[in-house]
Design a protein around this motif. Structure first.
Motif, PDB file in Angstrom:
ATOM      1  N   LEU A   1      80.693  37.265  34.529  1.00  0.00           N
ATOM      2  CA  LEU A   1      80.796  38.720  34.506  1.00  0.00           C
ATOM      3  C   LEU A   1      80.193  39.301  33.248  1.00  0.00           C
ATOM      4  N   LEU A   2      80.242  38.532  32.173  1.00  0.00           N
ATOM      5  CA  LEU A   2      79.549  38.962  30.961  1.00  0.00           C
ATOM      6  C   LEU A   2      78.067  39.106  31.266  1.00  0.00           C
TER       7      LEU A   2
ATOM      8  N   GLY B   1      77.309  42.084  33.342  1.00  0.00           N
ATOM      9  CA  GLY B   1      77.273  43.300  32.533  1.00  0.00           C
ATOM     10  C   GLY B   1      75.923  43.465  31.879  1.00  0.00           C
ATOM     11  N   VAL B   2      75.439  42.369  31.261  1.00  0.00           N
ATOM     12  CA  VAL B   2      74.138  42.433  30.593  1.00  0.00           C
ATOM     13  C   VAL B   2      73.051  42.738  31.617  1.00  0.00           C
TER      14      VAL B   2
ATOM     15  N   LEU C   1      73.261  44.344  34.440  1.00  0.00           N
ATOM     16  CA  LEU C   1      73.292  45.744  34.880  1.00  0.00           C
ATOM     17  C   LEU C   1      72.678  46.656  33.823  1.00  0.00           C
TER      18      LEU C   1
END
Lengths: 570, 349
Positions: A515-516, A519-520, A522
Motif C-alpha cells: 500500500l505504500l 500511494g507512491v 498514485l
C-alpha cells in the motif's frame, strides 16, 4: 553558488531523504534477504545504489528550456548529487549505529547500519557510501551523454534484470513446472540470479531494447503498410493466440501461480467495472467494495448450507442470476442518492457507503443473515469447476473476457458517448439532451454488476466470506490499478491488475509495502502521467490540453483557474 | 432566485422519500427507546458529554478541511493522516517525557510541550503535503488532485506503519487528568474537560486570527477571489501554505486530544476520524469556520447518542457497532437535504 550546483545539492538532499525513508520504513532490511546476484550483492543494498543513480540522472539532465549540458558539467552534477545522497545515508548509518532509536523507529536497528555500510564498519563504510554515491551519481549522469538508444537500453536492461531477479519464485517455478530445470539452475541460485545468469539476462534485454529502439519503427511501418484485410487477419491471429495462451496458462504456471492469476482475474473484473463508473462516466466511486461485498454475500447466503437464512440451497450457477439482480439493486441504491453530487463529494459519500456496507455485514444486528463477524462458511464449488486454482481459473477467465467485450462495445456505443459527454461537462451534456440521471444510474448498475460478479467468484474461490475482507483497501486496489493502467482503457486494466495485484502476491517481500507503493504510484502517476501507462487516446488528449478551462463543479465555479501569481492585464 | 419552482421529478421524490424514511425511522426508534426507559438519565448525560468531547476533536480536524476547501475548493483527503502523525508524535513525546520523569514533576509543562511538538510535526506534514503533492497540480482536472490526495494518504499511513510498526501502542497515562469534575447536575472527567477546553481555546484563537489579523484578512480575500487578491498584492501561494499550516496545527492538537480520550495510537487511526471530520465540515457548511465547529459537535453527539437512542428501541443487539453507519448516514442525509450545510451559503448549492 551556481544554479547547477544548487540543483545538484538539492537533488542529492532529496535522494538522501528518499534513502532515509526506504531505510526506516524497512524496505532495505526486508530485501536484504534476497540476492540480486547470488552471494555477491543483495537487493537490499542495491536500493540505495539505485537512488544514487536516479539522483545523478536527474542532476545531469538539462534544466527545462535549456540546451543539453556539456559532458563534464553533467558528470560533475551527477557526482555531486550522488555524493550528497551517499553522505546523508552514511550519517544515517552512523546515527542508527550509535543511538538506540528502536523504541520509535522499529527498523532503525544496527543491522540497517551494517547493510548501508556494506558490512565494512563505520569508517570504510562511510567512505564507500560517499565515494560510491558519487560514482553512481556520475554513472546516472552518463546516461545523458550516451546516445539515446544505448542509454535507454542500458536503463531498461538494468530495471528488467532486477525485476527478473526479484521474480525468482515466479520464473523459477514456471521453469521447473515445464521441466526446464537446466535453465532454472543456470539462471538462479539461492533466491537470486547467478553471475552468468545476470550477465546473460542483462545482455539479452539490452540487445532486445536496443533492437526495438533502432529497428522498431521499421517493424511498425511494415504493419501499417499491410492491406486492411491482412491487418485484420493479423489482429485476429494475435487475439486467437492470446486466448490460446490464456487457455493453457494454468497448466504452464502450476498450482500456486494459478492461484495468483485467479486473484488477478477477479481484480480484472473489479477494474473493468470500476472503469465504467470512474473511467467512462467520470464518477469517482471510492465505495466500490460495497458491490464486491454484496456479490460475495449474496452468493454465500443463497448457496451455502452454513448460511442461517434461505434454506433451499442453490448451486453456484443458480445463484448467479440473483447476484446480478442484487447488483442492479445495490447499484440503484448507491447511485440514486449521489445523483446530484459531483466530484469529491461523490467520492466521500461512496466511501461512506463502502464502510456502511461492511459495518452492517459485520454487525450483530445482521448476524442472523450474514453471520456477523464470523462470516459465512462452506460456499459450494462452481460445479463442474472445482475450487482448485487451476480449475476455477476458467470461469473467471470466461467472465473477464465477457466483461472486456461488453466494456469495449459499450465504450464505442451511444451509451459510451453519452458517458463521455457527461464526464467532460455534465451541464453541457444535459443541455444537449443527454439524460444524465439515466446514464449515471446505468453506469452504477453496470459497475455494480461487474463488481458483484467479482464478489461471487471471490466467494466461490476461497469458499468463505468474512466481513473484514471487504474493507476500503479493495476499493483502493481497484482504483489504483485502473489509474496505473490507464483510465478508460481495457488493456490498461489488465496490465494494472497484473502489476498491482499479481506482483505483490508473487513477491512476498513486497506484500508488506504494497500500500505504500500504491500511494507512491498514485501520486507519481498523477504528477507525471495522469493518463496511465496505457491510456486511451481521448484520455491522453484530455489530460494534456490547456489546463485552465475546467469548471465542472457545482460548488465552485472558479476551480482550477488559479495559478496564484499576480495577473497583469492591459 | 425569484420565481424558482421546485422541480418535482422522480429523483427528488426518491431522495425525499429515502431521507424522510430514515428520519422517521430514527424518530420512531428514539420514541421506542425513551418509553422503554432502560437507559438512565445519567447514562444519557455521560453519552452527551463524551459526544461533546469527541465532537470537539472532530471539530478541530474539520477546521482543516474547511479552511483548505474554502481556499482551494479541494478536499484534502490526506488530512486524517496529518492528524495521525500528530497523534504519533504526541505518543513519542509523551513517552520520552514520561521516561525522563517530567510528567510526574511538572505535568502541566509536559502537556504543553507534547502539544507543541505534535502541532509542529503535523504542521510540517501538512506543509510538505501541499508543496509536494498538491501545488504542482493546481489547475488540473478535478479528479487528479483528489486521487493524489488518496495516494498521499496511503503513503503517509504506510510510512507511519513502516517507521513505527503495525501494532497498537498504548499511551502513557496523564495522572494529573484523572478524576472527575461535577458542575451542579453535570459531571465530566477531567480529561474530557481538558479536551473540550483546549479545543474551544484553539477555535477561539483561530476565529480571532481569521477575523482580526492581516494574514487572516488575506486568507478571506483569497477564498473570496484569488485573482483579485493577487492583484491587491497578496501572495496567494503563501496564503495557501499558511492555510495548510493552520490546518496542520489544529490537526496536531486534535491528535493529542484524541489520544487523551482513547489512550492509544495506530497507523490506521487517521482514516475514520478524517472521514467523520469531513462529514462534520459538510454538515456545518464546508468553507465555513463556525460551521465546522458546530458540525463537529453535532456529529460527535449524534455518534455517541445515536446508536442507543435510535436503534436500541428496535431491539438491535449491540447498537454501538453501528455508530459509524449512523455517522455516515448523517453525511448522506445532509447532502440530500441541505448540501450547503447548516451555515453554508445557499447560492453555493
Amino acid at each position: 553558488m551556481s544554479p547547477m550546483v544548487r540543483r545538484a545539492l538539492t537533488l542529492g538532499l532529496f535522494g538522501g531523504i528518499a534513502g532515509i525513508h526506504v531505510s526506516l520504513v524497512g524496505i532495505v532490511n526486508t530485501f536484504q534477504t534476497r540476492d540480486l546476484i547470488a552471494d555477491i550483492v543483495t537487493i537490499g543494498s542495491v536500493i540505495p545504489m539505485l537512488i544514487a543513480i536516479m539522483v545523478g540522472w536527474l542532476a545531469g539532465r538539462a534544466p527545462r528550456h535549456a540546451a543539453e549540458l556539456a559532458a563534464p558539467t553533467a558528470l560533475g552534477a551527477g557526482a555531486v548529487a550522488g555524493a550528497v545522497t551517499g553522505t546523508i545515508l552514511a550519517l544515517l548509518a552512523i546515527l542508527v549505529d550509535s543511538v538506540s532509536l528502536t523504541w520509535i523507529l522499529v527498523n532503525a536497528r544496527p543491522q540497517l547500519a551494517t547493510i548501508l555500510q556494506f558490512e565494512q564498519g563505520p569508517v570504510v563504510g562511510s567512505v564507500l557510501l560517499i565515494a560510491g554515491g558519487a560514482a553512481l551519481g556520475a554513472a546516472g549522469a552518463v546516461l545523458h551523454i550516451l546516445p539515446g538508444a544505448i542509454a535507454r537500453s542500458i536503463a531498461m536492461a538494468g530495471i528488467i534484470t532486477i525485476i527478473v531477479a526479484l521474480m525468482e519464485p515466479f520464473i523459477g517455478a514456471v521453469l521447473r513446472n515445464v521441466e526446464l530445470r537446466a535453465i532454472e539452475g543456470f539462471l538462479y541460485d539461492s533466491g537470486g540470479l547467478t553471475l552468468p545468469g545476470f550477465i546473460l539476462v542483462f545482455a539479452l534485454i539490452g540487445a532486445g531494447v536496443y533492437g526495438w529502439a533502432t529497428r522498431g519503427d521499421r517493424a511498425r511501418a511494415r504493419v501499417e503498410a499491410m492491406p486492411p484485410d491482412r491487418r485484420r487477419a493479423a489482429k485476429i491471429a494475435v487475439y486467437l493466440a492470446t486466448i490460446g495462451i490464456l487457455l493453457i496458462l494454468p497448466q504452464i504456471v502450476g498450482q500456486r501461480l494459478s492461484e495468483v492469476i485467479g486473484t488477478v482475474g477477479i481484480y480484472v473484473l473489479l477494474g473493468l467495472g470500476l472503469n465504467i463508473v470512474v473511467g467512462f462516466a467520470g464518477l469517482l466511486d471510492l465505495g466500490y467494495v460495497a458491490f464486491f461485498a454484496v456479490g460475495a454475500y449474496t452468493t454465500a447466503i443463497l448457496t451455502s448450507p452454513a448460511s442461517p437464512v434461505f434454506t433451499p440451497e442453490l448451486p453456484f450457477w443458480g445463484a448467479l442470476p440473483f447476484v446480478i439482480l442484487a447488483a442492479a439493486l445495490i447499484g440503484l441504491a448507491v447511485g440514486a442518492p449521489v445523483l446530484r453530487l459531483r466530484g469529491d463529494y461523490l467520492a466521500i459519500v461512496t466511501l461512506g457507503f463502502g464502510e456502511i456496507a461492511r459495518e452492517i455485514f459485520k454487525s450483530a444486528w445482521a448476524q442472523p443473515v450474514t453471520g456477523g463477524a464470523q462470516g459465512i462458511l462452506s460456499i459450494p464449488e462452481p460445479i463442474p469447476f472445482s475450487r482448485d486454482p487451476q480449475s476455477i481459473y476458467y470461469p473467471i477467465l470466461f467472465f473477464c473476457i465477457l466483461a472486456a467485450i461488453a466494456a469495449t462495445t459499450l465504450a464505442s456505443s451511444r451509451v459510451g458517448r453519452a458517458w463521455n459527454a457527461m464526464r467532460e461537462d455534465e451541464s453541457v451534456a444535459e443541455a444537449t439532451g443527454v439524460n444524465t440521471i439515466k446514464y449515471k444510474l446505468l453506469a452504477f448498475g453496470l459497475g455494480a454488476a461487474f463488481g458483484c460478479l467479482g464478489g461471487a467468484f471471490f466467494g466461490a474461490k476461497i469458499g468463505v466470506v468474512f466481513p473484514d475482507s471487504f474493507n476500503i483497501l479493495v476499493s483502493i486496489n481497484a482504483l489504483a490499478l485502473i489509474i496505473l493502467g490507464g483510465m478508460g482503457n481495457i488493456a490498461g486494466v489488465v496490465l494494472g491488475a497484473f502489476v498491482l495485484v499479481g506482483l505483490p502476491e508473487l513477491l512476498r517481500e513486497f506484500a508488506e509495502y504494497r500500500l505504500l507503493i500504491y500511494g507512491v504510484v498514485l501520486v507519481v502517476m498523477m504528477l507525471l502521467r495522469p493518463e496511465g501507462l496505457l491510456p486511451s487516446r481521448s484520455r491522453r488528449a484530455e489530460l494534456h490540453e490547456v489546463k485552465d478551462e475546467d469548471d465542472d463543479d457545482m460548488y465552485a465555479d472558479e476551480v482550477g483557474e488559479e495559478t496564484g501569481r499576480p495577473v497583469v492585464t492591459a | 432566485m425569484p420565481g424558482r419552482r421546485i422541480r418535482l421529478n422522480f429523483v427528488n421524490l426518491f431522495l425525499w422519500l429515502l431521507g424522510g424514511g430514515l428520519l422517521a425511522f430514527a424518530a420512531y426508534g428514539s420514541f421506542l427507546t425513551l418509553i422503554e426507559g432502560r437507559i438512565q438519565p445519567n447514562q444519557w448525560q455521560n453519552l452527551i458529554v463524551a459526544g461533546v468531547a469527541l465532537g470537539s476533536v472532530y471539530a478541530l480536524i474539520a477546521l482543516g478541511y474547511t479552511l483548505v476547501y474554502g481556499i482551494l475548493f479541494m478536499i484534502n483527503f490526506a488530512h486524517g493522516e496529518v492528524f495521525m502523525w500528530g497523534a504519533f508524535t504526541a505518543f513519542f513525546a509523551a513517552t520520552a517525557l514520561n521516561d525522563a520523569g517530567m510528567m510526574a514533576s511538572n505535568p502541566v509543562l509536559a502537556f504543553f510541550l507534547v502539544l507543541a511538538t505534535s502541532m509542529l510535526v503535523s504542521m510540517v506534514v501538512a506543509i510538505m503535503l501541499e508543496r509536494i503533492a498538491y501545488r504542482p497540480l493546481r489547475g488540473a482536472p478535478r479528479l487528479v488532485p483528489l486521487i493524489t490526495a488518496i495516494g498521499a494518504s496511503l503513503f503517509l499511513q504506510y510510512t507511519a506503519r513502516g517507521f513505527y510498526g503495525s501494532g497498537v501502542r498504548a499511551y502513557p497515562d496523564y495522572t494529573i487528568f484523572d478524576g472527575t469534575i461535577s458542575l451542579g447536575f453535570l459531571s465530566l472527567s477531567v480529561k474530557q474537560a481538558v479536551v473540550i477546553l483546549a479545543a474551544v481555546g484553539l477555535m477561539v484563537g483561530l476565529y480571532l486570527f481569521i477575523n482580526r489579523t492581516r494574514t487572516g484578512r488575506a486568507m478571506r480575500a483569497v477564498s473570496e477571489d484569488k485573482d483579485v487578491a493577487a492583484m491587491m498584492g497578496i501572495n496567494v501561494d503563501r496564503i495557501i501554505v499558511t492555510t495548510f499550516a493552520i490546518g496542520g496545527l489544529l490537526a496536531g492538537a486534535a491528535g493529542i486530544l484524541y489520544t487523551l480520550i482513547f489512550n492509544q495510537v495506530l497507523f490506521f487511526m487517521g482514516f475514520l476520524p478524517g472521514i467523520k471530520a469531513f462529514t462534520a465540515a459538510v454538515l456545518g457548511g464546508i468553507g465555513n469556520v463556525i460551521g465546522a465547529a458546530l458540525g463537529g459537535l453535532i456529529l460527535g453527539v449524534v455518534e455517541q447518542l445515536g446508536p442507543n437512542l435510535f436503534l436500541s428501541g428496535y431491539g438491535v443487539p449491540s447498537p454501538n457497532q453501528l455508530k459509524d453507519v449512523i455517522a455516515f448516514s448523517v453525511l448522506v442525509l445532509v447532502l440530500i437535504f441541505r448540501p450547503s450545510g447548516l451555515l453554508g451559503r445557499k447560492e453555493n448549492t
